[in-house]
Design a protein around this motif. Structure first.
Motif, PDB file in Angstrom:
ATOM      1  N   PRO A 207       0.812  -1.215   0.000  1.00  0.00           N
ATOM      2  CA  PRO A 207       0.000   0.000   0.000  1.00  0.00           C
ATOM      3  C   PRO A 207       0.849   1.270   0.000  1.00  0.00           C
ATOM      4  N   TYR A 208       0.543   2.153  -0.933  1.00  0.00           N
ATOM      5  CA  TYR A 208       1.191   3.462  -1.027  1.00  0.00           C
ATOM      6  C   TYR A 208       0.086   4.508  -1.092  1.00  0.00           C
ATOM      7  N   PRO A 209       0.180   5.568  -0.290  1.00  0.00           N
ATOM      8  CA  PRO A 209      -0.960   6.482  -0.165  1.00  0.00           C
ATOM      9  C   PRO A 209      -1.064   7.488  -1.307  1.00  0.00           C
ATOM     10  N   GLN A 210      -2.265   7.664  -1.802  1.00  0.00           N
ATOM     11  CA  GLN A 210      -2.540   8.779  -2.705  1.00  0.00           C
ATOM     12  C   GLN A 210      -3.415   9.840  -2.045  1.00  0.00           C
ATOM     13  N   GLU A 211      -4.033   9.505  -0.919  1.00  0.00           N
ATOM     14  CA  GLU A 211      -4.732  10.501  -0.112  1.00  0.00           C
ATOM     15  C   GLU A 211      -3.748  11.172   0.852  1.00  0.00           C
ATOM     16  N   LEU A 212      -2.982  10.344   1.559  1.00  0.00           N
ATOM     17  CA  LEU A 212      -2.015  10.863   2.532  1.00  0.00           C
ATOM     18  C   LEU A 212      -0.678  11.101   1.823  1.00  0.00           C
ATOM     19  N   ASN A 213      -0.758  11.941   0.813  1.00  0.00           N
ATOM     20  CA  ASN A 213       0.362  12.217  -0.082  1.00  0.00           C
ATOM     21  C   ASN A 213       0.348  13.722  -0.334  1.00  0.00           C
ATOM     22  N   ASP A 214       1.469  14.389  -0.104  1.00  0.00           N
ATOM     23  CA  ASP A 214       1.436  15.856  -0.152  1.00  0.00           C
ATOM     24  C   ASP A 214       1.203  16.432  -1.546  1.00  0.00           C
ATOM     25  N   ILE A 215       1.482  15.671  -2.607  1.00  0.00           N
ATOM     26  CA  ILE A 215       1.188  16.207  -3.942  1.00  0.00           C
ATOM     27  C   ILE A 215      -0.323  16.254  -4.204  1.00  0.00           C
ATOM     28  N   PRO A 216      -1.073  15.137  -4.108  1.00  0.00           N
ATOM     29  CA  PRO A 216      -2.520  15.249  -4.299  1.00  0.00           C
ATOM     30  C   PRO A 216      -3.188  16.167  -3.269  1.00  0.00           C
ATOM     31  N   ALA A 217      -2.713  16.115  -2.015  1.00  0.00           N
ATOM     32  CA  ALA A 217      -3.365  16.891  -0.963  1.00  0.00           C
ATOM     33  C   ALA A 217      -3.081  18.383  -1.092  1.00  0.00           C
ATOM     34  N   ILE A 218      -1.816  18.737  -1.162  1.00  0.00           N
ATOM     35  CA  ILE A 218      -1.430  20.146  -1.084  1.00  0.00           C
ATOM     36  C   ILE A 218      -1.362  20.802  -2.458  1.00  0.00           C
ATOM     37  N   VAL A 219      -0.751  20.118  -3.427  1.00  0.00           N
ATOM     38  CA  VAL A 219      -0.615  20.715  -4.760  1.00  0.00           C
ATOM     39  C   VAL A 219      -1.932  20.654  -5.526  1.00  0.00           C
ATOM     40  N   ALA A 220      -2.597  19.482  -5.510  1.00  0.00           N
ATOM     41  CA  ALA A 220      -3.809  19.326  -6.317  1.00  0.00           C
ATOM     42  C   ALA A 220      -5.052  19.872  -5.615  1.00  0.00           C
ATOM     43  N   ARG A 221      -5.282  19.453  -4.360  1.00  0.00           N
ATOM     44  CA  ARG A 221      -6.509  19.874  -3.671  1.00  0.00           C
ATOM     45  C   ARG A 221      -6.353  21.203  -2.948  1.00  0.00           C
ATOM     46  N   LYS A 222      -5.116  21.675  -2.836  1.00  0.00           N
ATOM     47  CA  LYS A 222      -4.827  22.941  -2.165  1.00  0.00           C
ATOM     48  C   LYS A 222      -5.131  22.896  -0.668  1.00  0.00           C
ATOM     49  N   ASP A 223      -4.967  21.710  -0.053  1.00  0.00           N
ATOM     50  CA  ASP A 223      -5.103  21.623   1.397  1.00  0.00           C
ATOM     51  C   ASP A 223      -3.974  22.404   2.059  1.00  0.00           C
ATOM     52  N   SER A 224      -4.254  22.962   3.219  1.00  0.00           N
ATOM     53  CA  SER A 224      -3.247  23.721   3.945  1.00  0.00           C
ATOM     54  C   SER A 224      -2.289  22.783   4.664  1.00  0.00           C
ATOM     55  N   ALA A 225      -1.193  23.338   5.170  1.00  0.00           N
ATOM     56  CA  ALA A 225      -0.228  22.546   5.934  1.00  0.00           C
ATOM     57  C   ALA A 225      -0.882  21.928   7.161  1.00  0.00           C
ATOM     58  N   ARG A 266       6.728  22.574  10.063  1.00  0.00           N
ATOM     59  CA  ARG A 266       6.273  22.703  11.456  1.00  0.00           C
ATOM     60  C   ARG A 266       5.022  21.868  11.689  1.00  0.00           C
ATOM     61  N   GLN A 267       4.128  21.867  10.733  1.00  0.00           N
ATOM     62  CA  GLN A 267       2.907  21.069  10.868  1.00  0.00           C
ATOM     63  C   GLN A 267       3.197  19.576  10.717  1.00  0.00           C
ATOM     64  N   LEU A 268       4.124  19.233   9.840  1.00  0.00           N
ATOM     65  CA  LEU A 268       4.526  17.830   9.716  1.00  0.00           C
ATOM     66  C   LEU A 268       5.131  17.338  11.021  1.00  0.00           C
ATOM     67  N   ARG A 269       5.930  18.170  11.667  1.00  0.00           N
ATOM     68  CA  ARG A 269       6.513  17.802  12.959  1.00  0.00           C
ATOM     69  C   ARG A 269       5.412  17.488  13.974  1.00  0.00           C
ATOM     70  N   ARG A 270       4.359  18.283  13.981  1.00  0.00           N
ATOM     71  CA  ARG A 270       3.243  18.044  14.903  1.00  0.00           C
ATOM     72  C   ARG A 270       2.610  16.680  14.644  1.00  0.00           C
ATOM     73  N   ALA A 271       2.408  16.348  13.383  1.00  0.00           N
ATOM     74  CA  ALA A 271       1.767  15.079  13.052  1.00  0.00           C
ATOM     75  C   ALA A 271       2.663  13.890  13.395  1.00  0.00           C
ATOM     76  N   LEU A 272       3.935  13.989  13.052  1.00  0.00           N
ATOM     77  CA  LEU A 272       4.842  12.867  13.326  1.00  0.00           C
ATOM     78  C   LEU A 272       5.096  12.694  14.817  1.00  0.00           C
ATOM     79  N   ALA A 273       5.117  13.784  15.555  1.00  0.00           N
ATOM     80  CA  ALA A 273       5.272  13.693  17.009  1.00  0.00           C
ATOM     81  C   ALA A 273       4.086  12.961  17.629  1.00  0.00           C
ATOM     82  N   HIS A 274       2.902  13.171  17.068  1.00  0.00           N
ATOM     83  CA  HIS A 274       1.709  12.465  17.545  1.00  0.00           C
ATOM     84  C   HIS A 274       1.874  10.964  17.356  1.00  0.00           C
ATOM     85  N   ILE A 275       2.423  10.572  16.231  1.00  0.00           N
ATOM     86  CA  ILE A 275       2.653   9.150  15.955  1.00  0.00           C
ATOM     87  C   ILE A 275       3.706   8.581  16.899  1.00  0.00           C
TER      88      ILE A 275
END
Length: 308
Positions: A207-225, A266-275
């Motif tokens: 399994p490789y993510p296309q939802e939890l992937n910064d290109i579809p999420a941030i570049v394509a859908r324009k989700d924020s950090a 900074r936001q990635l750090r928050r998410a990975l710290a949670h994990i």
């Protein structure tokens, strides 16, 4: 005259049969854990003035300096900040590398090699797609990529992700014949499954993510950090809960020119710290270690294996 009550038979890839995830044999990851997690770090190099490339803003006539320089930031700055973050949190990574990176910025690969991270093939450059090539040309692309990595790392990679998730009808066959044991291009499942290849062969689809992937999420859908970080946290928490009933794989796909930007980091750090705070409950590992664990399981457990 066809019978209208007979379901139509649609063209198929022939790689795997349907399998409901809730009706499969249950197995464990090491130490009895049920959720395996890996970070897929995409190291990509792009041609100047030609070829493909993600865009921060709509590109103008070539040379498209804005978008080329934005992508190059990842190799010059972003990746180094990410390595610092991975070191701080003691996180292993699976590095999906364009082989042209070795000539362009070998220092980056030296840093990941020093960390002991896994190296996977990711084509020659993300300025091209492999799936549009004739079979001979695609075979050459795989061979050239593999040879560069083998020469630098002392061994050939076992895993592959096509540039731009690009596959032809024969890509799994070519990868298996080139010695690859698993591929990451397909996102159809939360567990590894075996793909059939020609001449009665097989290759593992991880399994490789296309939802939890910064290109579809941030570049394509324009989700924020912050939205992307929240997605990682929510995915992790939900899959950890679901994994009580079955083994699951969670991947996070990252690109240094995107999440290596300071405000996104900074936001990635928050998410990975949670994990990391729940590390005792999850197998934080590499894609290759997951594939090796699955390959060692008895036949009949993994979909697509003999007897399954």
């Amino acid at each position: 005259m066809s019978d209208a009550s007979t379901p139509p038979v649609l063209p198929s890839h022939g790689r795997y049969a349907y399998s409901a995830i809730t009706r499969r044999p249950v197995y464990d990851w090491p130490e009895g854990k049920r959720l395996a997690l890996y970070l897929g770090v995409n190291l990509e190099h792009f041609a100047f003035g030609t070829g493909l490339g993600a865009e921060l803003a709509p590109g103008g006539p070539q040379p498209d300096v804005l978008n080329y320089a934005w992508r190059d930031y990842g190799n010059r700055v972003g990746v180094w900040r990410m390595i610092e973050l991975f070191d701080q949190l003691c996180l292993p990574t699976s590095v999906l590398v364009n082989s042209s990176i070795y000539a362009y910025c070998p220092e980056v690969m030296e840093a990941f090699r020093a960390r002991g991270d896994e190296i996977l093939g990711h084509g020659r450059t993300n300025s091209e797609r492999q799936g549009i090539l004739e079979e001979a040309g695609e075979k050459t692309l795989i061979e050239e990529t593999t040879a560069v990595i083998r020469a630098a790392e002392g061994k050939a990679p076992k895993g592959w992700l096509g540039p731009w998730i690009s596959q032809s009808h024969v890509t799994p066959d070519l990868l298996a014949e080139a010695g690859y044991t698993y591929l990451l291009d397909w996102c159809q499942d939360d567990q590894p499954i075996w793909f059939a290849t020609r001449n009665n062969g097989r290759i593992l689809s991880l399994p490789y993510p296309q939802e939890l992937n910064d290109i579809p999420a941030i570049v394509a859908r324009k989700d924020s950090a912050s939205q992307f970080a929240d997605m990682i946290i929510d995915q992790f928490d939900e899959m950890l809960e679901q994994s009580k009933a079955m083994p699951l794989v969670m991947g996070i796909a990252l690109h240094p020119y995107i999440v290596g930007q300071p405000y996104r980091l900074r936001q990635l750090r928050r998410a990975l710290a949670h994990i990391v705070a729940k590390r005792d409950e999850v197998w934080v590992t590499t894609a290759g270690a997951i594939a090796a664990h699955v390959a060692a399981l008895p036949e009949g457990i993994i979909p697509g294996s003999r007897g399954a």
